[in-house]
Design a protein around this motif. Structure first.
Motif, PDB file in Angstrom:
ATOM      1  N   SER A   9     -12.397   8.095  -8.720  1.00 45.21           N
ATOM      2  CA  SER A   9     -13.349   8.573  -7.560  1.00 45.21           C
ATOM      3  C   SER A   9     -12.622   9.975  -6.886  1.00 45.21           C
ATOM      4  CB  SER A   9     -12.597   7.718  -6.281  1.00 45.21           C
ATOM      5  OG  SER A   9     -10.913   7.545  -6.241  1.00 45.21           O
ATOM      6  N   ALA A  10     -13.111  10.476  -5.789  1.00 47.22           N
ATOM      7  CA  ALA A  10     -12.520  11.789  -5.018  1.00 47.22           C
ATOM      8  C   ALA A  10     -13.453  11.727  -3.830  1.00 47.22           C
ATOM      9  CB  ALA A  10     -13.506  13.266  -5.510  1.00 47.22           C
ATOM     10  N   VAL A  11     -12.274  10.580  -3.464  1.00 48.79           N
ATOM     11  CA  VAL A  11     -12.526   9.971  -1.921  1.00 48.79           C
ATOM     12  C   VAL A  11     -11.268  10.816  -0.748  1.00 48.79           C
ATOM     13  CG1 VAL A  11     -12.246   8.375   0.042  1.00 48.79           C
ATOM     14  CG2 VAL A  11     -13.296   7.757  -2.205  1.00 48.79           C
ATOM     15  N   HIS A  12     -11.763  11.039  -0.272  1.00 45.91           N
ATOM     16  CA  HIS A  12     -10.991  12.648   0.531  1.00 45.91           C
ATOM     17  C   HIS A  12      -9.906  13.311   0.273  1.00 45.91           C
ATOM     18  CE1 HIS A  12     -10.061   9.278   4.700  1.00 45.91           C
ATOM     19  NE2 HIS A  12     -11.654   9.383   4.021  1.00 45.91           N
ATOM     20  N   CYS A  13     -10.706  13.949  -1.268  1.00 45.45           N
ATOM     21  CA  CYS A  13     -10.302  15.386  -1.588  1.00 45.45           C
ATOM     22  C   CYS A  13     -11.996  15.735  -2.151  1.00 45.45           C
ATOM     23  CB  CYS A  13     -10.077  14.633  -3.165  1.00 45.45           C
ATOM     24  SG  CYS A  13     -10.285  13.633  -4.324  1.00 45.45           S
ATOM     25  N   LEU A  14     -11.307  17.096  -3.074  1.00 43.71           N
ATOM     26  CA  LEU A  14     -12.394  18.028  -3.324  1.00 43.71           C
ATOM     27  C   LEU A  14     -12.800  17.425  -4.799  1.00 43.71           C
ATOM     28  CD1 LEU A  14     -11.807  21.387  -2.284  1.00 43.71           C
ATOM     29  CD2 LEU A  14     -13.284  19.647  -1.016  1.00 43.71           C
ATOM     30  N   VAL A  15     -11.938  17.263  -5.854  1.00 41.01           N
ATOM     31  CA  VAL A  15     -12.404  17.169  -7.661  1.00 41.01           C
ATOM     32  C   VAL A  15     -11.602  15.657  -7.362  1.00 41.01           C
ATOM     33  CG1 VAL A  15     -12.467  19.496  -7.483  1.00 41.01           C
ATOM     34  CG2 VAL A  15     -10.967  18.158  -8.292  1.00 41.01           C
ATOM     35  N   PRO A  16     -11.809  14.859  -8.268  1.00 41.91           N
ATOM     36  CA  PRO A  16     -11.119  13.198  -8.734  1.00 41.91           C
ATOM     37  C   PRO A  16     -10.338  13.929  -9.474  1.00 41.91           C
ATOM     38  CG  PRO A  16     -13.052  14.224  -9.538  1.00 41.91           C
ATOM     39  CD  PRO A  16     -13.581  14.550  -9.259  1.00 41.91           C
ATOM     40  N   TYR A  17      -9.645  12.899  -9.576  1.00 42.81           N
ATOM     41  CA  TYR A  17      -8.207  12.683 -11.207  1.00 42.81           C
ATOM     42  C   TYR A  17      -8.607  12.926 -12.160  1.00 42.81           C
ATOM     43  CZ  TYR A  17      -4.233  11.047 -13.443  1.00 42.81           C
ATOM     44  OH  TYR A  17      -3.209  10.582 -14.442  1.00 42.81           O
ATOM     45  N   VAL A  18      -7.399  13.703 -12.752  1.00 46.55           N
ATOM     46  CA  VAL A  18      -8.304  12.980 -14.483  1.00 46.55           C
ATOM     47  C   VAL A  18      -7.154  13.124 -14.882  1.00 46.55           C
ATOM     48  CG1 VAL A  18      -8.706  15.225 -15.832  1.00 46.55           C
ATOM     49  CG2 VAL A  18      -9.827  16.014 -13.534  1.00 46.55           C
ATOM     50  N   PRO A  19      -7.005  12.453 -15.644  1.00 48.07           N
ATOM     51  CA  PRO A  19      -5.720  11.237 -16.826  1.00 48.07           C
ATOM     52  C   PRO A  19      -5.875  12.519 -18.240  1.00 48.07           C
ATOM     53  CG  PRO A  19      -7.966  10.627 -17.141  1.00 48.07           C
ATOM     54  CD  PRO A  19      -8.085  11.853 -15.976  1.00 48.07           C
ATOM     55  N   PRO A  20      -4.403  12.463 -17.896  1.00 47.21           N
ATOM     56  CA  PRO A  20      -3.540  13.795 -19.371  1.00 47.21           C
ATOM     57  C   PRO A  20      -4.837  13.424 -20.903  1.00 47.21           C
ATOM     58  CG  PRO A  20      -2.450  11.804 -19.026  1.00 47.21           C
ATOM     59  CD  PRO A  20      -3.237  11.328 -18.190  1.00 47.21           C
ATOM     60  N   SER A  21      -4.881  11.848 -20.928  1.00 46.28           N
ATOM     61  CA  SER A  21      -6.360  11.917 -22.350  1.00 46.28           C
ATOM     62  C   SER A  21      -7.004  10.922 -21.947  1.00 46.28           C
ATOM     63  CB  SER A  21      -5.033  11.156 -22.873  1.00 46.28           C
ATOM     64  OG  SER A  21      -5.745  10.872 -24.229  1.00 46.28           O
ATOM     65  N   LEU A  22      -8.134  10.947 -22.279  1.00 47.18           N
ATOM     66  CA  LEU A  22      -9.213  10.067 -22.775  1.00 47.18           C
ATOM     67  C   LEU A  22      -9.664   9.969 -23.517  1.00 47.18           C
ATOM     68  CD1 LEU A  22     -11.379  12.837 -20.343  1.00 47.18           C
ATOM     69  CD2 LEU A  22     -10.512  10.813 -19.359  1.00 47.18           C
ATOM     70  N   ASP A  23      -8.731   9.613 -24.055  1.00 46.99           N
ATOM     71  CA  ASP A  23      -9.377   9.373 -25.621  1.00 46.99           C
ATOM     72  C   ASP A  23      -7.742   7.890 -25.123  1.00 46.99           C
ATOM     73  OD1 ASP A  23     -10.642  10.513 -27.007  1.00 46.99           O
ATOM     74  OD2 ASP A  23      -8.701  11.814 -27.684  1.00 46.99           O
ATOM     75  N   LEU A  24      -8.295   6.156 -24.860  1.00 48.07           N
ATOM     76  CA  LEU A  24      -7.292   5.218 -24.084  1.00 48.07           C
ATOM     77  C   LEU A  24      -7.779   3.893 -25.407  1.00 48.07           C
ATOM     78  CD1 LEU A  24      -7.672   5.562 -20.330  1.00 48.07           C
ATOM     79  CD2 LEU A  24      -5.625   6.490 -21.821  1.00 48.07           C
ATOM     80  N   THR A  76       0.608  -0.669   0.101  1.00 49.33           N
ATOM     81  CA  THR A  76      -0.198  -0.431  -0.528  1.00 49.33           C
ATOM     82  C   THR A  76       1.003   1.221  -0.169  1.00 49.33           C
ATOM     83  OG1 THR A  76      -0.120   0.565   2.270  1.00 49.33           O
ATOM     84  CG2 THR A  76      -1.868  -1.611   1.185  1.00 49.33           C
ATOM     85  N   LYS A  77       0.509   2.327   0.347  1.00 46.66           N
ATOM     86  CA  LYS A  77       1.026   3.976  -0.055  1.00 46.66           C
ATOM     87  C   LYS A  77      -0.177   4.604   0.197  1.00 46.66           C
ATOM     88  CE  LYS A  77       0.149   5.149  -4.943  1.00 46.66           C
ATOM     89  NZ  LYS A  77       0.184   5.964  -6.098  1.00 46.66           N
ATOM     90  N   LEU A  78       0.651   5.862   1.070  1.00 46.26           N
ATOM     91  CA  LEU A  78      -0.401   6.599   1.747  1.00 46.26           C
ATOM     92  C   LEU A  78      -1.053   7.967   0.797  1.00 46.26           C
ATOM     93  CD1 LEU A  78      -1.714   6.813   4.671  1.00 46.26           C
ATOM     94  CD2 LEU A  78      -0.292   7.985   5.098  1.00 46.26           C
ATOM     95  N   LYS A  79      -2.161   7.977   0.323  1.00 48.46           N
ATOM     96  CA  LYS A  79      -2.051   9.373  -0.303  1.00 48.46           C
ATOM     97  C   LYS A  79      -3.754   9.830   0.726  1.00 48.46           C
ATOM     98  CE  LYS A  79      -3.851  10.866  -4.941  1.00 48.46           C
ATOM     99  NZ  LYS A  79      -3.916  10.765  -6.444  1.00 48.46           N
ATOM    100  N   ASN A  80      -3.203  11.204   0.800  1.00 49.87           N
ATOM    101  CA  ASN A  80      -4.530  11.966   1.520  1.00 49.87           C
ATOM    102  C   ASN A  80      -5.227  11.192   2.561  1.00 49.87           C
ATOM    103  OD1 ASN A  80      -4.121  13.637  -0.471  1.00 49.87           O
ATOM    104  ND2 ASN A  80      -6.595  12.101  -1.860  1.00 49.87           N
ATOM    105  N   ASN A  81      -3.882  10.834   3.290  1.00 52.63           N
ATOM    106  CA  ASN A  81      -3.863   9.915   4.888  1.00 52.63           C
ATOM    107  C   ASN A  81      -4.882   8.813   4.528  1.00 52.63           C
ATOM    108  OD1 ASN A  81      -4.114   9.751   6.890  1.00 52.63           O
ATOM    109  ND2 ASN A  81      -5.527  10.500   8.634  1.00 52.63           N
ATOM    110  N   LEU A  82      -5.034   8.326   3.406  1.00 51.11           N
ATOM    111  CA  LEU A  82      -5.835   6.797   3.186  1.00 51.11           C
ATOM    112  C   LEU A  82      -5.388   5.675   2.697  1.00 51.11           C
ATOM    113  CD1 LEU A  82      -8.911   5.757   2.861  1.00 51.11           C
ATOM    114  CD2 LEU A  82      -8.982   6.558   0.954  1.00 51.11           C
TER     115      LEU A  82
END
Length: 368
Positions: A303-318, A17-23
């Motif tokens: 997901s937007a757990v323990h944060c205000l906005v979710p992560y946005v990837p650099p590209s959505l054309d995957l 595991t790794k800790l991010k936003n205390n989660l």
């Protein structure tokens, strides 16, 4: 402040595991998938995968998720109604310590083919997460040994049709699965704050498939209850997983659902959702534009757990492709139009000036 540091140190000490936003975050087993969803899957969340038509690629993602748990010595919970869950763990990929020979060969060829004047420019990263240190790399051509599987703490739940009256669900299989998860997750090992914490990886394969409905049930009852039961189950599962160290990976055959709005309603109770669009059996399979890929990878929710906005990837054309040894998610790069077509001829005519150059040649006559 002392309690905050104490809680963080306990959560960060969990293997894999790794800790991010205390989660605590765990890896899905695929570095490119971890990259596009924000660095991994948070604990206490639900990750859903809308299966492809044949369901073959969604099974590969489930195997990666379970194989990562075996390497990190996480506890596993596998539930399925389509087949025996014990058969799933027999096909888990084996981890590889170093970068494969094919990857090194592709990198070397890419360095040789690039023009010297473009070497100073940054290259476009097609395959995500190739340089990350989080998670492991696996070889699909090899499987984990049976002794390694037997040493893991795995709970199998083979769902069967049992005639029992349940007031909450019309289909008793949802109550059977929910009760089994509640029994396992109630242990103190999966509660935050305990010194002997561990991650519980829950895999539910093909939730709501036609196998879930008994042959004796009336068709009208099935049509009116299958969507309601799935929504109730997801909300109950979310309540069980919150504030725990368990992560649920659920695959859904959404292409078999009659209600087209069911998946949008399910997104309110889940954290991460992706959809696999396979080219098998469609017109895109023979299209030369997509000859390098096996399907499109759609991100439905992040997901937007323990944060205000979710992560946005650099590209959505995957897009994704299944190689002999690994599953890769890349940016969708369409090849240039090299063949002559009517549209290109029309563009050449409109782009050609009426007057000739000083040499007496027109633009379309010049061949580079």
């Amino acid at each position: 402040m002392s309690s905050f540091v104490k809680t963080s140190s306990i959560r960060n000490s969990i293997n894999g595991t790794k800790l991010k936003n205390n989660l605590p975050y765990i890896s899905s087993g695929i570095p490119s998938l971890d990259f596009v969803i924000g660095g991994g899957v948070p604990a206490g969340s639900i990750f859903t995968i809308e299966e492809d038509v044949l369901g073959s690629y969604s099974r590969v993602l489930s195997k990666y998720f379970l194989a990562e748990g075996v390497v990190c010595k996480h506890d596993l919970f596998i539930a399925s109604a389509d087949e025996d869950p014990k058969m799933i763990v027999q096909e888990l990929p084996q981890p590889c310590a170093t970068q494969s020979h094919e990857d090194k060969k592709q990198v070397a060829e890419g360095e040789m083919k690039i023009a010297w004047r473009y070497e100073s420019l940054g290259q476009i990263e097609s395959s995500f997460g190739s340089n990350t240190n989080f998670g492991h790399h696996f070889d699909l051509s090899k499987t984990v040994e049976a002794q390694t599987i037997s040493d893991c703490n795995i709970t199998f739940c083979h769902l069967t049709q049992e005639l029992s009256e349940v007031k909450v669900f019309k289909n008793p299989m949802y109550h059977q699965l929910l009760s089994s998860i509640k029994k396992v997750i109630s242990k103190e090992d999966y509660m935050a704050g305990n010194k002997n914490n561990n991650i519980l990886r829950i895999v539910i394969q093909s939730l709501g498939s036609p196998v879930w409905f008994a042959k004796e049930c009336d068709e009208d009852v099935i049509d009116n209850s299958y969507g309601t039961d799935i929504l109730k189950f997801m909300y109950c599962l979310r309540a069980l997983l919150r504030d725990t160290l368990a992560v649920a990976l659920v695959t859904l055959p959404s292409h078999l659902f009659d209600d087209e709005h069911l998946m949008k309603r399910l997104q309110y109770s889940i954290d991460n959702a992706v959809r696999l669009e396979s080219f098998a059996g469609s017109s895109k399979e023979t299209n030369p534009v997509y000859n390098e890929y096996h399907g499109l990878f759609h991100i439905e929710k992040l997901s937007a757990v323990h944060c205000l906005v979710p992560y946005v990837p650099p590209s959505l054309d995957l897009a994704f492709k299944l190689k002999r040894k690994k599953f890769v998610i890349e940016k969708l790069h369409l090849p240039p139009e090299l063949q002559e077509s009517s549209e290109r001829e029309q563009d050449d005519i409109t782009a050609t000036p009426k007057t000739t150059t000083c040499g007496g040649f027109k633009k379309k006559d010049i061949d580079f």
